[in-house]
Design a protein around this motif. Structure first.
Motif, short mmCIF file in Angstrom:
data_model
loop_
_atom_site.label_atom_id
_atom_site.label_comp_id
_atom_site.label_asym_id
_atom_site.label_seq_id
_atom_site.Cartn_x
_atom_site.Cartn_y
_atom_site.Cartn_z
N TYR A 24 5.57 6.48 0.70
CA TYR A 24 6.32 5.32 1.16
C TYR A 24 5.43 4.12 0.87
CZ TYR A 24 10.16 7.74 3.42
OH TYR A 24 11.28 8.47 3.66
N ALA A 25 6.05 2.98 0.55
CA ALA A 25 5.33 1.74 0.29
C ALA A 25 5.48 0.84 1.51
CB ALA A 25 5.89 1.06 -0.95
N TYR A 26 4.37 0.22 1.91
CA TYR A 26 4.36 -0.64 3.09
C TYR A 26 3.79 -2.01 2.74
CZ TYR A 26 5.20 3.53 5.89
OH TYR A 26 5.74 4.66 6.42
N ASP A 27 4.39 -3.01 3.37
CA ASP A 27 3.84 -4.37 3.39
C ASP A 27 3.48 -4.59 4.85
OD1 ASP A 27 3.21 -7.03 3.29
OD2 ASP A 27 5.14 -7.70 2.51
N ALA A 66 5.59 -4.77 -7.05
CA ALA A 66 4.40 -4.41 -6.28
C ALA A 66 4.23 -2.89 -6.21
CB ALA A 66 4.48 -5.02 -4.89
N ILE A 67 5.32 -2.16 -6.04
CA ILE A 67 5.23 -0.70 -5.98
C ILE A 67 4.78 -0.15 -7.34
CG2 ILE A 67 6.54 1.44 -5.70
CD1 ILE A 67 8.27 -0.13 -3.62
N MET A 68 5.33 -0.68 -8.41
CA MET A 68 4.92 -0.22 -9.74
C MET A 68 3.45 -0.56 -10.02
SD MET A 68 7.25 1.61 -11.06
CE MET A 68 6.51 1.76 -12.68
N LEU A 69 3.00 -1.72 -9.60
CA LEU A 69 1.59 -2.07 -9.78
C LEU A 69 0.68 -1.18 -8.93
CD1 LEU A 69 1.85 -5.96 -10.02
CD2 LEU A 69 1.44 -4.33 -11.89
N ALA A 70 1.13 -0.82 -7.74
CA ALA A 70 0.37 0.12 -6.91
C ALA A 70 0.32 1.49 -7.58
CB ALA A 70 0.99 0.22 -5.51
N ARG A 89 0.86 -1.17 0.00
CA ARG A 89 0.00 0.00 0.00
C ARG A 89 0.90 1.23 0.00
NH1 ARG A 89 0.35 -1.08 5.19
NH2 ARG A 89 0.59 0.66 6.64
N LEU A 90 0.45 2.25 -0.69
CA LEU A 90 1.19 3.50 -0.75
C LEU A 90 0.60 4.47 0.26
CD1 LEU A 90 1.46 3.96 -4.63
CD2 LEU A 90 3.16 2.97 -3.06
N ARG A 125 5.62 -2.84 7.72
CA ARG A 125 7.02 -2.76 7.27
C ARG A 125 7.15 -1.85 6.07
NH1 ARG A 125 12.03 -2.66 6.47
NH2 ARG A 125 13.27 -4.42 5.81
N ARG A 126 7.96 -0.78 6.19
CA ARG A 126 8.23 0.08 5.05
C ARG A 126 9.19 -0.64 4.12
NH1 ARG A 126 10.54 5.79 6.26
NH2 ARG A 126 12.54 4.90 5.71
N VAL A 127 8.79 -0.78 2.85
CA VAL A 127 9.59 -1.56 1.90
C VAL A 127 10.15 -0.73 0.76
CG1 VAL A 127 8.46 -3.75 2.46
CG2 VAL A 127 7.54 -2.30 0.61
N GLY A 128 9.76 0.52 0.64
CA GLY A 128 10.28 1.35 -0.45
C GLY A 128 9.57 2.68 -0.53
#
Length: 151
Positions: A64-67, A103-107, A5-6, A70-73
């Motif tokens: 920020y991208a989170y799983d 996953a970030i690009m798809l988001a 999720r962004l 957890r911040r992942v990118g």
């Protein structure tokens, strides 16, 4: 498949992100053949030009991208008319090669779709073969090519 999720960055989060992102950009410029000094100057000039109002620069979006927790990118895009341009995307070093870039690009694509954008573009350094392969797998096609010759 990994999903993220962004979450929009806050202005306080932006400040340290900006310093780190500019330094990383300088490293990429240097890896493309420029001196470290020229690369640092190029990165500073590029970021100053792209973000004259820093976090408040119109049409620029930072997440920020989170799983889970957890911040992942992170992701930075600029919107112009019906197009988003990815200025920067990165995955945290300790979770790379686990599907988070995809996953970030798809988001990002979902966000574009939700905001009625019809195109997404980006620039990738030629030496970044892993990212180039990912973007091609996601359906990106080359629209131009920069070339240089050291003299």
């Amino acid at each position: 498949m990994t999903d993220v999720r962004l979450e929009p960055m806050t202005e306080d989060q932006y400040k340290p992100w900006r310093a780190e992102a500019e330094a990383h950009h300088a490293q990429s410029v240097a890896a493309s053949g420029r001196s470290a000094q020229d690369a640092a100057r190029n990165a500073a000039d590029t970021y100053a030009q792209l973000l004259p109002d820093e976090f408040a620069t119109p049409d620029h979006h930072f997440w920020y991208a989170y799983d889970g927790d957890r911040r992942v990118g992170f992701l930075w895009v600029k919107v112009t008319h019906d197009t988003a341009f990815v200025y920067n995307i990165a995955v945290e070093p300790d979770v790379r090669r686990q599907g988070y870039g995809r996953a970030i690009m798809l988001a990002a694509e979902r966000w574009c779709h939700d905001n009625a954008l019809t195109r997404i573009g980006l620039h990738v350094f030629a030496h970044n073969t892993g990212a180039r392969a990912l973007y091609e797998q996601l359906g990106f096609t080359e629209t131009g090519r920069n070339m240089a010759k050291d003299l």
